[in-house]
Design an enzyme around this catalytic site. Structure first.
Site, mmCIF file in Angstrom:
data_model
loop_
_atom_site.group_PDB
_atom_site.id
_atom_site.type_symbol
_atom_site.label_atom_id
_atom_site.label_comp_id
_atom_site.label_asym_id
_atom_site.label_seq_id
_atom_site.Cartn_x
_atom_site.Cartn_y
_atom_site.Cartn_z
ATOM 1 N NE ARG A 161 -13.080 -7.425 -42.255
ATOM 2 C CZ ARG A 161 -14.378 -7.365 -42.497
ATOM 3 N NH1 ARG A 161 -15.049 -8.491 -42.744
ATOM 4 N NH2 ARG A 161 -15.006 -6.221 -42.474
ATOM 5 N N GLY B 243 0.523 9.902 -5.347
ATOM 6 C CA GLY B 243 0.680 8.773 -6.250
ATOM 7 C C GLY B 243 2.142 8.539 -6.541
ATOM 8 C CD GLU C 47 6.045 -1.718 -8.436
ATOM 9 O OE1 GLU C 47 4.939 -1.201 -8.703
ATOM 10 O OE2 GLU C 47 6.639 -1.532 -7.359
ATOM 11 C CB ALA D 171 -0.929 -0.012 1.215
ATOM 12 C CD GLU E 30 -0.890 8.340 1.860
ATOM 13 O OE1 GLU E 30 -0.205 7.728 2.687
ATOM 14 O OE2 GLU E 30 -1.141 9.564 1.939
#
Length: 380
Positions: A269, A132, A243, A125, A128
């Site tokens: 197509r 950010g 990350e 967490a 907020e």
């Protein structure tokens, strides 16, 4: 071009992952999208298959292999199968390093076995309502009171927020110390005062539970402090490159997958009596995207290899994150255009990719923040 990143053991692992995904995840996608989250059974199945906690030491139930290439394989196969809601990349790529590197022996024994079995689902967490990308703007507080910390504040956009049993909360333990006053505290499910808001209604990644979290006089024992008090900002900066690399890997895989889907569509197509891929404009569009995707994947693979060697720095992780997430956004948008009206139909994979991947340029640090990191590394 032949990829040189993976060894035979990684490709064998890829087959295991594919089998797991096809058996345990793919059949439930529609059900989870409607529910707004995946089932706990999926997490337990992943744990039983050994797909959680690759880098966790075997004594705690993990794989005992600190090789991010296994993470990359899992991340790529989730993308290839169109699975956007199962939060294993957050669990394995983002949370695991905090627990492995920062947890005390007592904390490892308490949390890691459940982490690896899928019994303890995790979240972090940071964000907020008023903070950010600017982590130094965090207002959630954790005040020491005897042997406890008392947490007050609010977090938002928290992935795994509804299901999480263990949340790493970024809080300010010293309001006057700037970035040196931030610490990491672990809040466990059921702690009095810890409440979850609604499961946020997003435009994409519908089965990824994303929540608001509220902390009202939440009393957490000091033994739940993760890492060093006051060093939380540094801990975050040390772990954010992985990350961002995780997002870059997923972005590269997504661009490649959507391009393949679109190439097949352009073969099948027809317009004016021939496949639309025969038109020069379409061929040029595909040629441009194929080239960019190939270049992007080579860079992503190089960053993964550097990371495995312990050589990936924050600047190159930021480069990978911003460029590959923006590349994926461009590719998916152009591929949807080539699908014409069908691309706007929800049942087509390109439409789902359009919604699911749009967040990649935002979470993990926005494109603008990535450029700021790179610019500062250049001395500006």
């Amino acid at each position: 071009m032949r990829r040189e990143l993976f060894e035979p053991e990684h490709e064998a692992f890829r087959e295991t992952v594919r089998t797991f995904i096809n058996k345990e995840l793919v059949p439930h996608v529609e059900e989870w999208e409607a529910a707004g989250m995946v089932s706990r059974e999926a997490w337990l199945a992943a744990g039983a298959q050994g797909l959680l906690g690759f880098a966790v030491d075997e004594q705690y139930g993990g794989g005992g292999v600190d090789d991010f290439r296994f993470n990359a394989v899992f991340d790529e196969e989730l993308v290839n199968a169109g699975i956007s809601g199962f939060g294993s990349p957050l669990h394995n790529d983002i949370i695991a390093p905090y627990l492995i590197k920062l947890a005390t022996e007592e904390q490892k024994q308490r949390w890691l076995p459940g982490f690896c079995r899928g019994e303890i689902i995790t979240a972090i967490a940071m964000t907020e309502p008023g903070a950010g990308s600017d982590l130094q703007g965090i207002r959630t507080t954790a005040v020491r009171d005897g042997d406890d910390f008392v947490i007050n504040g609010q977090k938002t956009f928290i992935s795994n927020g509804i299901l999480a049993d263990l949340v790493i909360v970024v809080a300010r333990t010293d309001p006057d110390a700037g970035h040196e006053g931030i610490s990491l505290l672990v809040v466990e499910r059921g702690t009095p005062g810890f409440e979850r808001g609604r499961n946020l209604d997003k435009i994409g990644q519908k089965s990824q539970d994303t929540a608001e979290l509220f902390f009202n006089d939440v009393r957490v024992p000091a033994r739940n402090l993760l890492g060093v008090e006051g060093q939380g900002f540094i801990h975050l900066m040390q772990n954010l490159p992985q990350e961002r690399l995780s997002i870059a890997v997923a972005s590269a895989a997504s661009a490649a997958k959507v391009l393949e889907i679109t190439k097949d569509y352009c073969r099948d197509r027809t317009a004016f009596g021939r496949p639309i891929g025969k038109f020069q404009h379409v061929r040029f569009e595909l040629a441009e995207m194929a080239t960019e995707v190939e270049i992007g994947r080579v860079f992503a693979d190089r960053c993964v290899r550097d990371h495995v060697r312990g050589e990936l720095d924050a600047e190159h992780a930021a480069m990978a994150k911003w460029w590959l997430s923006e590349l994926n956004k461009r590719v998916v948008d152009r591929c949807l255009q080539l699908h014409g009206g069908y691309g706007y139909m929800a049942e087509y994979p390109v439409a789902k990719a359009y919604l699911d991947t749009r967040i990649q340029t935002i979470y993990g640090g926005t494109t603008e923040i990535m450029k700021e990191i790179i610019g500062r590394s250049m001395g500006f």
